[in-house]
Design a protein around this motif. Sequence first.
Motif, short mmCIF file in Angstrom:
data_model
loop_
_atom_site.label_atom_id
_atom_site.label_comp_id
_atom_site.label_asym_id
_atom_site.label_seq_id
_atom_site.Cartn_x
_atom_site.Cartn_y
_atom_site.Cartn_z
N VAL A 40 -19.48 19.71 52.77
CA VAL A 40 -19.01 18.95 53.91
C VAL A 40 -17.82 19.68 54.53
N PRO A 41 -17.53 19.43 55.78
CA PRO A 41 -16.34 20.05 56.37
C PRO A 41 -15.09 19.56 55.63
N TRP A 42 -14.17 20.47 55.38
CA TRP A 42 -12.92 20.09 54.72
C TRP A 42 -11.95 19.67 55.80
N ILE A 43 -11.62 18.38 55.83
CA ILE A 43 -10.76 17.83 56.87
C ILE A 43 -9.60 17.09 56.22
N ALA A 44 -8.39 17.51 56.55
CA ALA A 44 -7.18 16.90 56.01
C ALA A 44 -6.69 15.80 56.94
N MET A 45 -6.22 14.71 56.36
CA MET A 45 -5.76 13.55 57.13
C MET A 45 -4.26 13.38 56.99
N CYS A 206 -11.98 8.31 65.29
CA CYS A 206 -11.47 8.15 63.93
C CYS A 206 -11.41 6.66 63.62
N TYR A 207 -12.12 6.22 62.59
CA TYR A 207 -12.19 4.81 62.25
C TYR A 207 -10.85 4.31 61.71
N PRO A 208 -10.28 3.28 62.31
CA PRO A 208 -9.01 2.73 61.79
C PRO A 208 -9.17 2.30 60.33
N TYR A 209 -8.16 2.56 59.55
CA TYR A 209 -8.14 2.29 58.10
C TYR A 209 -9.16 3.15 57.36
N GLY A 210 -9.87 4.02 58.05
CA GLY A 210 -10.86 4.87 57.42
C GLY A 210 -12.15 4.16 57.06
N THR A 211 -12.30 2.88 57.43
CA THR A 211 -13.46 2.10 57.02
C THR A 211 -14.58 2.21 58.05
N VAL A 212 -15.79 2.38 57.57
CA VAL A 212 -16.95 2.52 58.46
C VAL A 212 -18.17 1.92 57.78
N ASP A 213 -19.03 1.33 58.58
CA ASP A 213 -20.35 0.90 58.13
C ASP A 213 -21.36 1.38 59.16
N ALA A 226 -19.17 12.80 69.83
CA ALA A 226 -19.92 13.83 69.11
C ALA A 226 -19.80 13.67 67.61
N TYR A 227 -18.75 12.97 67.13
CA TYR A 227 -18.55 12.80 65.70
C TYR A 227 -17.62 11.63 65.45
N GLY A 228 -17.58 11.19 64.19
CA GLY A 228 -16.66 10.14 63.78
C GLY A 228 -16.08 10.46 62.41
N CYS A 229 -14.76 10.33 62.26
CA CYS A 229 -14.08 10.62 60.99
C CYS A 229 -13.72 9.33 60.27
N PRO A 239 -22.65 13.43 61.02
CA PRO A 239 -21.49 13.70 61.87
C PRO A 239 -20.71 12.47 62.30
N PHE A 240 -21.27 11.27 62.10
CA PHE A 240 -20.54 10.05 62.47
C PHE A 240 -19.96 9.33 61.25
N ALA A 241 -19.94 10.04 60.13
CA ALA A 241 -19.33 9.50 58.90
C ALA A 241 -18.72 10.65 58.11
N LEU A 242 -17.84 11.40 58.76
CA LEU A 242 -17.23 12.56 58.10
C LEU A 242 -16.12 12.12 57.16
N PRO A 243 -16.13 12.56 55.92
CA PRO A 243 -15.05 12.22 54.98
C PRO A 243 -13.82 13.09 55.22
#
Length: 273
Positions: A40-45, A206-213, A226-229, A239-243
């Motif tokens: 997966v892409p390495w993405i720092a928050m 970017c989903y607030p609180y990092g929560t996504v369904d 194009a994407y969602g983090c 691409p719409f649920a990137l960790p």
Amino acid sequence: MSVPADATRSAAPAAPAPRAVPAVPLSRRSPAFRAAVPTVPWIAMYHSVGDCSEDPYRVTVSPARLDQQLGALRRRGLRGVGVAELLAARARGEGAGLVGLTFDDGYADFLSAALPLLRRHGCGATLYVLPGRLGGDNAWDPLGPRKPLLDADGIREAAAEGIEIGSHGLTHLDLTRVDGATLRAEVADSRAALSELVGAPVPGFCYPYGTVDRRAADAVRDAGYAYGCAIDPGPLTGPFALPRLHVGERDTPLRLSLKRRLHRWRRRPAEGV
């Protein structure tokens, strides 16, 4: 396995079929193993950059620590970029030396503290902002100090400096707990507002609180992003649920390196990116 030509002569007795040998797992250090395991892409928050003395949610990194972390990445031959740039590079097969850097909420200290350090180390980033709270503060955090958010001029300044601007929703709501109308407003209306503000398309959410369904991810896709983090999207991939991995004040260069190495084993593959 090839068969020698003389093994087919009629005078020779038939050789017994070889017993199946259990496959031996490849070493995790072997090139074959690495090629066989999708990454997966390495993405720092990140969030705020400033004084960490009162930080109950661990969302603040001191400028000195950020400087140290970015320097460590560069010494390892890595360069921080925005998420859209990272995904585009990966699609071309050129993302090996890149990591995603993201800053959530759009704190005003991004311009004064984070941006100068990003420039010093030759890095880019994505800044996720809240167009429904321009010039406000982090009122969604019941504990901890109030931190000012960027206003419209500040967001335009960041965009002019080459920082990717993404949406964090309108007002920082947990999208897994809102009704349909609110979900559409937080996702689609925030994109429209930011596109108008910066005069350019807004590629990421970017989903607030990092929560996504699934419902939230579908809303982000349908709104034209194009994407969602997220943070840890659980069973969702793509691409719409990137960790992403949280980076805080306690993350020394060694600890950050270990987090990066473990990232590929802790997360599911993100298909198509």
